[in-house]
Each structure stands twice: as C-alpha cells, then as structure tokens.
Write a protein that holds these residues in place. Structure first.
Motif: not given
Length: 437
Positions: A40-42, A47-51, A79-82
């Motif tokens: 996934a685009t988390v 604090a970790q922002g976008t992962l 499966d988030a597929q991004g």
C-alpha cells in the motif's frame, strides 16, 4: 414547524429496519481481526509521512508492524496494489447520530432550549452524547466513505444560551459511547448576540461572570447567578488548563478578544468557523489554537465574515496554526463530503499533507484521542481506509474500511436503495422487496 417537518418519514419502518441491519454493532466492533495489508501507499499522517510499497500488519485490532515484506502466517492478506491507505477520517463537528432529518424537530437532539426565549438559561452540564444513536441511518452513510470518527457538537444557536453544552468524539463503528474527554461549545459574535441583549460586548461580561461563579466568587443563591451547582462544576473543569472549549466565532476582532479572555482564565480553546481567523494567524499560532475552518467559505455572508477567503486554511497553516475542517450546512448529512472540502483547501494553497492531517491527526490531537486515532503507527487502533486513489479527490471512493482491523460491510441505506432501483423489475415494482429480493 413546516408542513414538511410534520410529514411522516417515507417507509420509516423499512428505513429503521435497514439501519439496524447495517449497524456495525458494538459487539462486532469489539471482535478485533488480524489482517495484513500488503503493498500500500501508506499515508501515516504522522512522523513517518508517506511510505510507498509498504505493508501494515494488524493483530488483535491493533497495528502491530509497518514495513516491507512483512510475513504473518495464518493472517488474512489484502493486496492493496499500491493504492492509498489512510487512517479513518474525521467527519467534522456535527450532530451525526443526534439527528435524522434536519427539518424534523423530533429527530434532533443537539440543542437545549429551556425557559422563556428572552431569559438565557446557561447549562454547561448539558451533554449531547447521552442522546447519541449509533444505529442512526446517517452513520453507515458516512463510514462507507471513509469517515471513522466525529465530534458531537452542542448547538447554541438552536438552544437558549451562548453556552451550548458539552460534546465528545464518537467512533462510527457502532459503539454506543463516546471516547476521550468532553469538549464545551460556545457561540460568540453576531450569531450569539441575540442571546445576550443583542450585544456582542455583553458576551464577554457574561463569560467573565460565569468564570466568577465557577470559582465561587458569586454565591449560588445570588439574584444574578446564571449557573446551577452542577453547571458550576462543569464550567470549572474547563478553566486553568482543563478541557477543550470550542468557540464558534468568525470576526477577527472577536477572535482577538477571545484570545485575551482565554489567556486570562487559562482556557484551552479551539475555533470553529474562523472565517477571518487568517487575520489573526500569528497570534493563534503563538497560542497554539487549532482552527476548524469551512474550506468552502469565500463570501461575506454577514458583517462577521467580510474577510472570508478560500485561502483561509493555507494562510493559517503557513503561520503555524493547526488546521482542521468542519462544515456548517447539514453537516451531519454531509460528513462524507468533508474530504472534498479539504481537497479544496489544498487546491487553494494548503500543502496536501496538511490537508490529510486536518482530517486525521489534528482533530485527534485537539480532542485528546491521538493515543488511539488519527495516525497509522504501531500500537494504534487499526481504524483504516483503503482508497481507489487520492482520498482528497472527489472522484475517489473507499474500497474498504476497517475498525479495529475488522472489515465493515460497505453498505448503507443509500447503496441499498441504489441497488434496488438499478436492478430490473420483477413481477412487482422495484419498490417491493418481495418482488425482487
């Protein structure tokens, strides 16, 4: 009351039965699930922002790990597929679960009106959360579109006092009780002047008197006393660094007076509305006062809002003010549209990350529930949303919402009606379930 308000709600029995069927009850919410969301685009909103290309592992309803190529035997895998994964979003300060039809007085529980209209009755002990209905038809309508929590607000304008009462944060998972500390709601400016002798100056006189009463400087039985003994105890909890006080106010001059009053008495305030708050941005930032803006307000609706601008959120945030969002017209019915408002703020200069934070971390921090909600982090509740695209884009939809790691049914009264009337008619018209279901 209008004729429409008196008219019976169409198919009320069917609507209520459907709401009960769709309610994600407290017992279900408590049954947490283990799940692994892969690739996934988390957007952590923390604090970790976008992962990007990241996995999120949920165990027993809590986020157990965040990283790449996580493994967990025997755990359901998605499966988030991004696609984007965010915390469940904030629905604003509203009356969701406290009203069903805005024109129906018998379905509204967000205001207290006692006594003669000309005599202000001040009851800060009034707590709207006691009327919250987790099986409200509006709850699943909001949550299938990614709204996971909301602040129940006490309405001063419909009540009989500039002190509306207390509200609290509710999760839209079917739980019956609010979480976190209560907040007190106050209405100032021209919208509250009719309750204070048609004078906004009198509002400060009354607020100072309430402080004196809460601190025991005015006897309970004094002829000028406004608070009951319970009211004094309730109001006192919000002085000297106590609970959060949410003040609906727009004019820059009133905000200046509010900052002085709050600093004089140690009141932790948040501003609701704040159409001209950008004019006081440095002072608000210095006082660490969050502002819940209507991101679509750009017209001088009255003399309190001459300085309205679509850049309000961007200017506030650029000065260092914590910014969140709330709407005012039918806010309970349109909680699901709050992310669209945040998207408009981004289109007018607010950084995207701050737009998401205004729907997640900022309200959670403001109302004292950041230890559980508002960010994706290890140890937090797994209240999550998987999206088809950018969650601040109006064309994006939520594909799945989780509460405590448990996937909720992505159905609401609206989706049920859509599915009923889009299918082909049977022997009976589509309105008859027996002919189609």
């Amino acid at each position: 009351m209008s004729r429409l308000a008196k008219r019976p709600f169409p198919n009320l029995a069917c609507a209520l039965a459907l709401a009960a069927g769709l309610s994600f009850g407290a017992s279900g919410a408590a049954s947490a699930q283990n799940v692994l969301i892969r690739n996934a685009t988390v957007h952590t909103a923390g604090a970790q922002g976008t992962l990007r290309g990241t996995d999120v592992l949920v165990r027993d309803g809590t986020i157990a790990a965040i990283g790449k190529q996580l493994s967990a035997a025997g755990v359901e895998t998605i499966d988030a597929q991004g696609r984007p994964l965010t915390p469940a979003l904030f629905g604003g300060i509203n009356s969701i679960g406290l009203q069903e039809i805005s024109l129906g007085d018998d379905t509204r529980d967000q205001a207290l009106a006692l006594g003669d209209a000309k005599d202000m009755v001040v009851r800060p002990e009034f707590d709207v959360t006691l009327a919250y209905n987790p099986a409200s038809i509006l709850v699943p309508v909001a949550r299938v579109e990614g709204i996971g929590f909301s602040m129940l607000g006490a309405d001063s304008v419909r009540g009989g006092s500039i002190i509306g009462g207390q509200g609290g944060i509710v999760r839209l998972d079917g739980s019956p009780d609010p979480i976190g500390p209560r907040a007190l709601f106050i209405q100032l400016g021209s919208d509250g002047a009719g309750l204070t002798g048609n004078s906004r100056a009198a509002q400060w006189m009354i607020l100072d008197q309430l402080v004196d009463e809460a601190r025991g400087r005015i006897p309970v039985d004094a002829s000028i006393a406004l608070l009951t003994p319970a009211g004094r105890q309730s109001f006192a909890r919000y002085l000297d660094g106590g609970g959060r006080v949410v003040v609906a106010v727009h004019r820059a001059a009133d905000i200046r007076q509010l900052l002085r009053w709050s600093q004089r008495h140690g009141v932790r305030i948040a501003i609701l509305g704040g159409s001209e708050a950008w004019m006081m941005a440095p002072q608000l930032a210095a006082a660490k006062v969050p502002v819940f803006v209507d991101a679509l307000a750009n017209l001088p609706a009255d003399f309190d809002r001459i300085g309205s601008t679509l850049e309000n959120a961007a200017r506030l945030r650029a000065a260092g003010v914590p910014v969140s969002f709330s709407q005012f017209d039918d806010a309970a019915h349109y909680a699901r549209k709050l992310r669209q408002a945040a998207g408009n703020a981004v289109a007018n200069g607010l950084p995207w990350e701050d737009g998401l934070a205004g729907l997640t971390r900022v309200p959670a921090e403001t109302f004292g529930v950041a230890d559980r909600l508002g960010t994706i982090a290890v140890g937090k509740r797994a209240d999550l949303v998987l999206w088809t695209g950018d969650p601040l884009e109006v064309s994006t939809v939520a594909t799945q919402v989780w509460f405590d790691g448990r996937a909720i049914p992505m159905r609401s009264r609206q989706t049920e009606l859509r599915d009923r009337y889009l299918r082909a008619a049977g022997d009976l018209p589509r309105a008859y379930p027996a002919g189609n279901d």
